[in-house]
Every structure is written in structure tokens, then in C-alpha cells.
Enzyme design. Structure first.
Site, PDB file in Angstrom:
ATOM      1  N   PRO A  96      76.886  57.880   0.101  1.00 35.92           N
ATOM      2  CA  PRO A  96      75.936  58.847   0.661  1.00 35.92           C
ATOM      3  C   PRO A  96      76.155  60.311   0.288  1.00 35.92           C
ATOM      4  CG  PRO A  96      77.521  58.205   2.318  1.00 35.92           C
ATOM      5  CD  PRO A  96      77.813  57.358   1.112  1.00 35.92           C
ATOM      6  N   CYS A  97      75.864  60.640  -0.957  1.00 36.33           N
ATOM      7  CA  CYS A  97      75.977  62.030  -1.405  1.00 36.33           C
ATOM      8  C   CYS A  97      74.969  62.940  -0.698  1.00 36.33           C
ATOM      9  CB  CYS A  97      75.813  62.119  -2.914  1.00 36.33           C
ATOM     10  SG  CYS A  97      74.330  61.331  -3.566  1.00 36.33           S
ATOM     11  N   HIS A  98      73.925  62.350  -0.126  1.00 42.27           N
ATOM     12  CA  HIS A  98      72.940  63.164   0.609  1.00 42.27           C
ATOM     13  C   HIS A  98      73.542  63.778   1.867  1.00 42.27           C
ATOM     14  CE1 HIS A  98      72.624  59.131   2.424  1.00 42.27           C
ATOM     15  NE2 HIS A  98      72.260  59.748   3.533  1.00 42.27           N
TER      16      HIS A  98
END
Length: 165
Positions: free
Chosen positions: A126-128
Site C-alpha cells: 500500500p504505497c498509497h
């Protein structure tokens, strides 16, 4: 051989690629850093089907963590950053400085940010959930609208149209 398939999602058509080793890529329609697709063949794979089910559950707010074998390709540093992303919990956000701390490279915020931006498995890794130190939504391979949607889905941001929230 890497097999890929396109999947409909609330954030647009995703391209999901896998082999027997694991999931290699999830790409948004206009990915900032698209994968090298040399040798990819359109087709189906059991792992793509499993990823599709888990992504559907995620978008329905019924899944908070993914259980998939992963096979991203990158440098040792990139792989370290990407696997560290998996430790950011659903609905949680951290800054790039905090991510650099977690990676063990507290002064390497730019390098950590660059690696984060090249994450080939967004949503699953989850780079978001990595945002600016001031809380701003900064760069995202799938676009800031997608980043905002994902964080709102997880409850990390209030919905933009929630006037009373």
C-alpha cells in the site's frame, strides 16, 4: 512466462500479472512507471484469479490485508521499501520520513520516495498510505484522484463530499 489479465475496478481497468512464483504487477490505466512487459502474454493464471477476488473484497471494504505470494522485481533497496509498505495498516497513513525510518535509512527520504513511486504492486503493497509530512497527498503512480479514493475507502481521509463529517 508472465501472464496478465485486465480487471475492472472502481479505480479503472487494472492490469494484473503473475507467474507460478507470485504476483508481479498491478498497474493502473495510466501508470506513471509501467512495468517492462517484454515476455508478457495475455492469459489467465490461478493467482490472477485469487488476486481478483481479494481486490474485489478490498474494494467492497471487506478485506483489510492481502494474502498473496508476491514476486516484485527491483533492486535490493526497492524490495526492502516495498516489503516495508506491507506493514502500514489499513486506514493508517505515514509520511515519507516515517517510511525512511522504518526502512532503517532515516536520511534517505528521497530515495525511499523514489522506490515507493516505483512500487509494482500498488494496493497490495500500500504505497498509497504514504503521504506528505503535512498530510498532503503527494505523488502516486495511479494519480492523486485514485490515491484519495483508496484512502477514503479505508477511512484514512474524510470523503471530499462529506460536508458535515
Amino acid at each position: 512466462m508472465i501472464l496478465y489479465r485486465h480487471l475492472d475496478s472502481p479505480v479503472g481497468l487494472l492490469t494484473v500479472a503473475a507467474t507460478d512464483v507470485g504476483l508481479h504487477a498491478i498497474e493502473f490505466p495510466r501508470n506513471r512507471h509501467p512495468a517492462d512487459r517484454h515476455g508478457w502474454t495475455e492469459g489467465d493464471h490461478a493467482l490472477i484469479g485469487l488476486a481478483a477476488r481479494q481486490l474485489d473484497e478490498y474494494f467492497a471494504a471487506k478485506r483489510h490485508a492481502f494474502d498473496l505470494p508476491l514476486a516484485p522485481r527491483g533492486t535490493e533497496f526497492q524490495l526492502t521499501v516495498w516489503m516495508t509498505l506491507a506493514g502500514i495498516g489499513y486506514g493508517e497513513t505515514i509520511s515519507y520520513a516515517q517510511l525512511a525510518q522504518r526502512v532503517g535509512k532515516p536520511t534517505a527520504m528521497r530515495a525511499v520516495g523514489a522506490a515507493n513511486g516505483r512500487n509494482p504492486l500498488p494496493i497490495v503493497l500500500p504505497c498509497h498510505r504514504v503521504i506528505g509530512a503535512d498530510g498532503s497527498l503527494t505523488g502516486f503512480g495511479g494519480g492523486l484522484t485514485t490515491k484519495q479514493f483508496l484512502l477514503e475507502l479505508e477511512g484514512a481521509l474524510k470523503k471530499a463530499d462529506d460536508l458535515f463529517g
